[in-house]
Design a protein around this motif. Structure first.
Motif, short mmCIF file in Angstrom:
data_model
loop_
_atom_site.label_atom_id
_atom_site.label_comp_id
_atom_site.label_asym_id
_atom_site.label_seq_id
_atom_site.Cartn_x
_atom_site.Cartn_y
_atom_site.Cartn_z
N LYS A 171 4.16 1.46 0.44
CA LYS A 171 5.23 2.45 0.26
C LYS A 171 6.56 1.90 0.77
N THR A 172 6.52 1.14 1.86
CA THR A 172 7.73 0.54 2.41
C THR A 172 8.34 -0.46 1.42
N ASP A 175 9.88 1.51 -1.45
CA ASP A 175 11.17 2.11 -1.09
C ASP A 175 12.28 1.08 -1.03
N ASN A 178 13.16 0.56 -4.84
CA ASN A 178 13.37 1.60 -5.86
C ASN A 178 14.83 1.99 -6.05
#
Ligand code: PLP
Length: 219
Positions: A171-172, A175, A178
């Motif tokens: 997820k890091t 992010d 994105n």
């Protein structure tokens, strides 16, 4: 329990921003049709030949996702119809997908597979490699592919803390990229979570879960 009951039970627990890929590898068309009649339209397969055989036999409003490791020499068999390729792990493979997609006058959506598990048996890019791909000049010239997100698989373990750590790591990275908005690259999809860990994956930011055995039974 029946396939349709399994499906509706899982769907009732998924937040609306999470897409369900029904992973149907090794299962017969009759089982997939049961899911289809229950409303499922996205199926995931990990072998190109098996997916193509099912595509030929099944209704054409199905979206087929390739979730397995992709060999360049087999890309041609799925290019006419594949909807999303989850396991892209090199610029060379992207180039081949782009070349064949152009031939078919299509734009094919891809996810970059990131290596997050401890086991080295799982495919995927490390952080340096993903950086190189997303910043490469050559990528900008690929007009018939679109990188729409990232995919990852956690270690096969009972250790929930470890799985969580691996999902949060992905997820890091997601992010971090994105914000990137180019013509063929907008990371909006984060494909992580399978039957055993999808709830945890959603807590960690997944937007797409790939669920097989909890829908179709053990393989
Ligand atoms: C088989 C497979 C799944 C589904 O696994 P289940 O544990 O049956 O839900 C998800 N992702 C990938 C890449 C797979 O190969």
């Amino acid at each position: 329990m029946s396939i349709s009951k399994n499906l509706s039970k899982i769907k009732s627990t998924l937040p609306s921003h999470v897409t369900l890929v029904a992973v149907s590898k090794t299962k017969p068309v009759a089982d997939l049709m049961e899911a289809y009649h229950a409303g499922q339209r996205i199926f995931g397969e990990n072998k190109i030949q098996e997916m193509s055989e099912k595509w030929e036999q099944m209704p054409k409003d199905i979206q087929w996702h390739m979730i397995g490791h992709v060999q360049s020499n087999k890309v041609k068999y799925m290019i006419p119809y594949v909807s999303l390729i989850h396991g892209v792990d090199s610029l060379k493979l992207l180039k081949e997908i782009n070349r064949l997609a152009a031939k078919w006058k299509r734009t094919v959506d891809c996810l970059l597979q990131i290596h997050i598990a401890e086991e080295d048996t799982k495919f995927g890019l490390d952080e340096k490699e993903i950086h190189e791909i997303l910043n490469s000049e050559e990528l900008k010239t690929f007009e018939n592919i679109r990188i729409v997100g990232l995919m990852g698989m956690a270690t096969f373990t009972e250790n929930q803390e470890q799985i969580k750590r691996e999902f949060l790591h992905l997820k890091t990275i997601f992010d971090q990229y994105n914000q990137l908005q180019t013509d063929n690259c907008q990371l909006t999809t984060l494909s992580m979570g399978m039957s055993g860990d999808y709830q945890l994956a959603i807590e960690c930011g997944s937007t797409m879960v790939r669920i097989g055995s909890s829908i179709f039974g053990v393989r």
